[in-house]
Design a protein around this motif. Structure first.
Motif, short mmCIF file in Angstrom:
data_model
loop_
_atom_site.label_atom_id
_atom_site.label_comp_id
_atom_site.label_asym_id
_atom_site.label_seq_id
_atom_site.Cartn_x
_atom_site.Cartn_y
_atom_site.Cartn_z
N ILE A 24 42.44 -2.63 28.67
CA ILE A 24 42.77 -2.06 30.08
C ILE A 24 43.92 -1.53 30.27
O ILE A 24 45.05 -2.41 30.26
CB ILE A 24 42.31 -3.06 31.30
CG1 ILE A 24 40.63 -3.17 31.18
CG2 ILE A 24 42.73 -2.19 32.48
CD1 ILE A 24 40.22 -4.19 32.31
N ARG A 25 44.19 -0.39 30.57
CA ARG A 25 45.53 0.25 30.76
C ARG A 25 45.84 0.53 32.38
O ARG A 25 44.77 1.44 32.67
CB ARG A 25 46.06 1.30 29.75
CG ARG A 25 46.01 0.62 28.46
CD ARG A 25 46.84 1.91 27.73
NE ARG A 25 45.98 3.09 27.41
CZ ARG A 25 46.28 4.31 28.01
NH1 ARG A 25 47.69 4.55 28.26
NH2 ARG A 25 45.65 5.21 27.91
N LEU A 26 46.58 0.24 33.15
CA LEU A 26 46.75 0.68 34.33
C LEU A 26 48.26 1.70 34.07
O LEU A 26 49.20 1.09 34.02
CB LEU A 26 46.97 -0.35 35.42
CG LEU A 26 45.82 -1.20 35.42
CD1 LEU A 26 46.27 -2.43 36.39
CD2 LEU A 26 44.41 -0.61 35.77
N VAL A 27 47.94 3.01 34.54
CA VAL A 27 49.08 3.84 33.97
C VAL A 27 49.48 4.39 35.32
O VAL A 27 48.98 5.02 36.15
CB VAL A 27 48.51 5.12 33.10
CG1 VAL A 27 49.59 5.96 33.02
CG2 VAL A 27 47.91 4.31 31.99
N PHE A 81 43.44 4.54 35.88
CA PHE A 81 42.66 3.36 35.13
C PHE A 81 41.88 3.93 34.02
O PHE A 81 41.42 5.06 33.57
CB PHE A 81 41.24 2.81 36.05
CG PHE A 81 40.81 1.68 35.49
CD1 PHE A 81 41.33 0.36 35.80
CD2 PHE A 81 39.72 2.04 34.97
CE1 PHE A 81 40.34 -0.87 35.32
CE2 PHE A 81 38.96 0.97 34.51
CZ PHE A 81 39.36 -0.30 34.52
N TYR A 82 42.39 3.13 32.80
CA TYR A 82 41.63 3.44 31.61
C TYR A 82 41.11 2.17 30.85
O TYR A 82 41.92 1.16 31.03
CB TYR A 82 43.05 3.97 30.58
CG TYR A 82 43.30 5.36 30.88
CD1 TYR A 82 42.68 6.58 30.40
CD2 TYR A 82 44.40 5.36 31.92
CE1 TYR A 82 43.63 7.64 30.87
CE2 TYR A 82 45.10 6.39 32.28
CZ TYR A 82 44.26 7.77 31.77
OH TYR A 82 45.22 8.94 31.87
N HIS A 83 40.02 2.20 30.35
CA HIS A 83 39.41 1.02 29.78
C HIS A 83 38.88 1.48 28.51
O HIS A 83 37.58 2.09 28.52
CB HIS A 83 38.42 0.39 31.02
CG HIS A 83 37.98 -0.86 30.34
ND1 HIS A 83 36.69 -1.79 30.98
CD2 HIS A 83 38.02 -1.71 29.22
CE1 HIS A 83 36.52 -2.78 30.20
NE2 HIS A 83 37.36 -2.83 29.23
N ARG A 84 39.14 0.78 27.36
CA ARG A 84 38.79 1.18 26.04
C ARG A 84 38.53 -0.12 25.33
O ARG A 84 39.65 -0.57 25.31
CB ARG A 84 39.49 2.36 25.10
CG ARG A 84 39.41 3.73 25.86
CD ARG A 84 39.88 4.72 25.23
NE ARG A 84 40.10 5.85 25.98
CZ ARG A 84 40.73 7.20 25.49
NH1 ARG A 84 41.08 6.77 24.42
NH2 ARG A 84 40.46 8.19 26.22
#
Length: 213
Positions: A178-181, A171-174
């Protein structure tokens, strides 16, 4: 039982208590107020102290003045029931590690919890279907143990809800993205921007897995 024991806590107070418990289990010593502040993404320690004061007042934490790591856990809060190898958490639905599938809310059974995680509230197991996380060591058919948390650090392997569907991803949130990698180069990163982020919710952090051969 745990449900009645924690009936006098707010949801936020339970989050703080669970964080302290997990930190102690992982590190062998309590977190400082600053560490709690950073972990919850708060701008100051004032909010932390307010919740900690309530937990001390209600007897869920002890505090020794004059120490940077002043908190401790009363022994009676880890009951013998939750310290046995028979401690179990519910198995809830299924998780797609690949393309999301409908996450069933019904409990499908119960599975034992590793001793180091016993005493934490709200743990649950989810079954993984798919191979998008194989490079993170999560295989099709694995069962992941999930600790419900309101947010996770960048790159954490988490169970994420997309509307009514669940998936396991990093999970990445900037900013407003939001990116789900995935952890498999055969799968593409899922990206959500602006208003679309409202449909995304972190269900919890993956803290362990179980595999049957």
């Amino acid at each position: 039982k745990e449900s009645s024991m924690h009936g006098d806590l707010t949801a936020r107070q339970k989050q703080f208590l669970d964080f302290v418990r997990t930190f102690v289990l992982d590190n062998g010593y309590p977190p400082s107020i600053r560490e709690i502040q950073r972990s919850f993404g708060l701008k100051s320690t004032k909010g932390v102290k307010g919740h900690i004061d309530k937990l001390v007042e209600k007897g869920y934490l002890n505090r020794k003045d004059g120490s940077a790591r002043a908190l401790s856990l009363p022994g009676q809060r880890f009951s013998s029931e939750r310290r046995t190898t028979d401690f179990q958490a519910p198995l809830i639905g299924r998780v797609a590690a690949g393309l999301p599938i409908l996450a069933e809310e019904n409990e499908e059974g119960r599975m034992p919890v590793p001793e180091r995680f016993q005493g934490l509230d709200g743990l649950f197991w989810l079954e993984v279907h798919g191979d998008s996380m194989i490079d993170a060591g999560i295989l099709n058919g694995d069962f992941v143990l999930v600790r419900p948390v309101p947010f996770v650090e960048e790159g954490t392997v988490a169970v994420v809800l997309i509307d009514n569907e669940a998936t396991v991803k990093k999970f990445y949130h900037r900013g407003d993205t939001i990116r789900l990698v995935p952890a498999n180069e055969q799968y593409k990163t899922m990206e959500f921007h602006g208003p679309a982020c409202a449909s995304i919710r972190v269900a919890g952090k993956v803290i362990a897995l179980s595999r049957y051969f």
